[in-house]
Design an enzyme around this catalytic site. Structure first.
Site, PDB file in Angstrom:
ATOM      1  N   THR A 280      52.582  47.472  33.917  1.00  0.00           N
ATOM      2  CA  THR A 280      51.486  46.495  33.928  1.00  0.00           C
ATOM      3  C   THR A 280      50.907  46.388  32.528  1.00  0.00           C
ATOM      4  OG1 THR A 280      50.961  46.872  36.245  1.00  0.00           O
ATOM      5  CG2 THR A 280      49.210  45.943  34.920  1.00  0.00           C
ATOM      6  N   PHE A 282      47.744  45.482  30.262  1.00  0.00           N
ATOM      7  CA  PHE A 282      46.280  45.370  30.308  1.00  0.00           C
ATOM      8  C   PHE A 282      45.798  44.873  28.947  1.00  0.00           C
ATOM      9  CE2 PHE A 282      45.262  47.857  34.158  1.00  0.00           C
ATOM     10  CZ  PHE A 282      46.476  48.492  34.388  1.00  0.00           C
TER      11      PHE A 282
HETATM   12  O1  LIG Z   1      43.857  48.797  41.516  1.00  0.00           O
HETATM   13  C1  LIG Z   1      44.121  49.394  40.455  1.00  0.00           C
HETATM   14  O2  LIG Z   1      44.324  50.614  40.377  1.00  0.00           O
HETATM   15  C2  LIG Z   1      44.227  48.598  39.214  1.00  0.00           C
HETATM   16  O3  LIG Z   1      43.962  49.088  38.152  1.00  0.00           O
HETATM   17  C3  LIG Z   1      44.854  47.237  39.337  1.00  0.00           C
HETATM   18  C4  LIG Z   1      46.335  47.432  39.435  1.00  0.00           C
HETATM   19  C5  LIG Z   1      46.933  47.525  40.674  1.00  0.00           C
HETATM   20  C6  LIG Z   1      48.300  47.736  40.744  1.00  0.00           C
HETATM   21  C7  LIG Z   1      49.048  47.855  39.598  1.00  0.00           C
HETATM   22  C8  LIG Z   1      48.443  47.776  38.375  1.00  0.00           C
HETATM   23  C9  LIG Z   1      47.070  47.555  38.285  1.00  0.00           C
END
Ligand SMILES: O=C(O)C(=O)Cc1ccccc1
Length: 412
Positions: A280, A282
């Site tokens: 992911t 960010f």
């Molecule tokens: O819900 C979380 O923990 C987040 O940070 C959002 C997320 C959810 C799934 C994958 C990456 C980020």
């Protein structure tokens, strides 16, 4: 998206001033030295800001020549001995070095993220700013506001995933707020299936997680025979916290191994993401942009639109192609209902509706002439253009074999 109630009191998080009472949780600012809660109503929110700012003022008052409450507080002076006052009680005058911003390497930096401890966004905050103070927030909107109101210095926002694609709502937030992208982090995401100790897969009637968590594990859940209800909640760790706080025995959460540890859950299956190289991306947001540089690879993110529809896209892309600037992302978002405020050179604002907004990330720094030239050309073709940020690229190389996401253990 369903909101699970109640939450356990050991999870303080910042909450939206507009959070309806049915959603309110017991909250206070994370890592406050006292544990007194700050309520979630608008007045509590404002008063918490007032407390923060009055603290700042009183520290300054103490430091600058002893002025308090508008009257001068003279430094005590022992006139019997006529010795100068003790150095420790004498306020040190501010010097020019106190005024130059100290480089922030993460410690002391307050980083707001959506979710509760154990969320992937918290891990991303730690990767971007080691030793930062991560501040949990119940919504992304709150994380943005925390930065805008100086309660936090940065906000962390997941924007895309190698499996689930773009997180569209977060692109909309970037447009609605005036924060700047100052960094990015690519985080390998390793999901686990968590349940209360002793719960077996046969007992499960439901799996809960953040929508991205559910999307990223969909096939594996089916392979594991878990054809049970899926329910989306605000964050992965919040799902784990809900199960633990409410002793829910028919439900499993998709969350991190760290969430299992924090909330005392058992890992029923490890590495359940559909693709081992699940990453992911960010972005880190701040009130001020950083100064772009050319001594390391930078990325720049922009958003643009044109009144006369989407035909401008080809011209914009050619502005980058002619200069050999690679695009790492292009995203279009329908924008029928939200008027965009345009400001002309005389600072006169007008509101316009654009059918689509386009988001583009390209591999160049705004300090490079080729990027500046490309953008002046883009500006000619478009009615609206905003640079969301120019920031160092996260060059961490990750691969299924180099990250912990390589292994999958299903012990159902
Ligand atoms: O819900 C979380 O923990 C987040 O940070 C959002 C997320 C959810 C799934 C994958 C990456 C980020």
């Amino acid at each position: 998206m369903r909101t699970l109630l109640p939450s356990s009191p050991h999870n303080p998080m910042l909450q939206s001033p507009t959070t309806p009472s049915s959603r309110r949780r017991f909250i206070h600012c994370a890592k406050r030295s006292d544990s007194s809660p700050i309520g979630s109503s608008r007045s509590d929110w404002q008063s918490s800001c007032a407390i923060l700012s009055s603290k700042v003022v009183s520290q300054e008052q103490a430091a600058v020549n002893g002025h308090t409450n508008g009257s001068v507080n003279l430094v005590p002076f022992d006139d019997k001995s006529l010795t100068p006052p003790n150095k420790k009680t004498t306020p040190t005058p501010l010097s020019i070095t106190d005024l130059s911003p100290a480089p922030m390497h993460g410690s002391n930096l307050r980083v707001a993220y959506q979710g509760v401890p154990g969320a992937y966004s918290e891990a991303a905050a730690g990767k971007a700013y080691p030793n930062c103070q991560a501040i949990p927030c119940d919504q992304f909107e709150v994380a943005f506001q925390a930065v805008e109101l100086w309660i936090a210095d940065r906000a962390v926002l997941p924007v895309e995933n190698s499996l689930g694609g773009s997180i569209h709502r977060n692109y909309d937030l970037l447009l609605r707020h005036r924060l700047h992208i100052v960094g990015e982090v690519q985080l390998p995401v390793h999901h686990c299936l968590l349940a209360l100790p002793g719960v077996r897969k046969e007992f499960l009637t439901r799996v809960i997680s953040h929508p991205q968590g559910l999307a990223q594990c969909e096939h594996t859940l089916t392979k594991l025979g878990l054809n049970v209800a899926r329910e989306a909640v605000d964050d992965t760790a919040g799902a784990a916290e809900f199960i633990a706080a409410n002793n829910v025995r028919d439900t499993a959460a998709i969350a991190s191994a760290r969430a299992a540890e924090i909330y005392g859950l058992e890992v029923l299956a490890d590495g359940i993401q559909d693709d081992a190289s699940n990453v992911t991306r960010f972005v880190m947001l701040a009130r001020e942009p950083i100064i772009p540089r050319t001594d390391r690879p930078f990325k720049t993110s922009i958003v643009f639109a044109h009144e006369k529809g989407t035909c401008v896209l080809f011209k914009v892309l050619s502005a980058f192609a002619f200069r050999n600037i690679s695009l790492t992302k292009i995203e279009s978002r329908p924008n029928h209902n939200v008027p965009i405020r345009l400001v002309d050179e005389a600072n006169v604002g007008t509101a316009k509706h654009f059918e689509y907004m386009f988001y583009v990330d390209f591999e160049a720094s705004m300090a490079e002439p080729r990027a500046q030239n490309a953008l002046s050309e883009v500006q000619e073709f478009t009615s609206f253009l905003r640079v969301l940020g120019s920031y160092p690229m996260d060059m961490t190389s990750w691969s299924p074999s180099s990250s912990s996401s390589s292994s999958s253990t299903f012990s159902l």
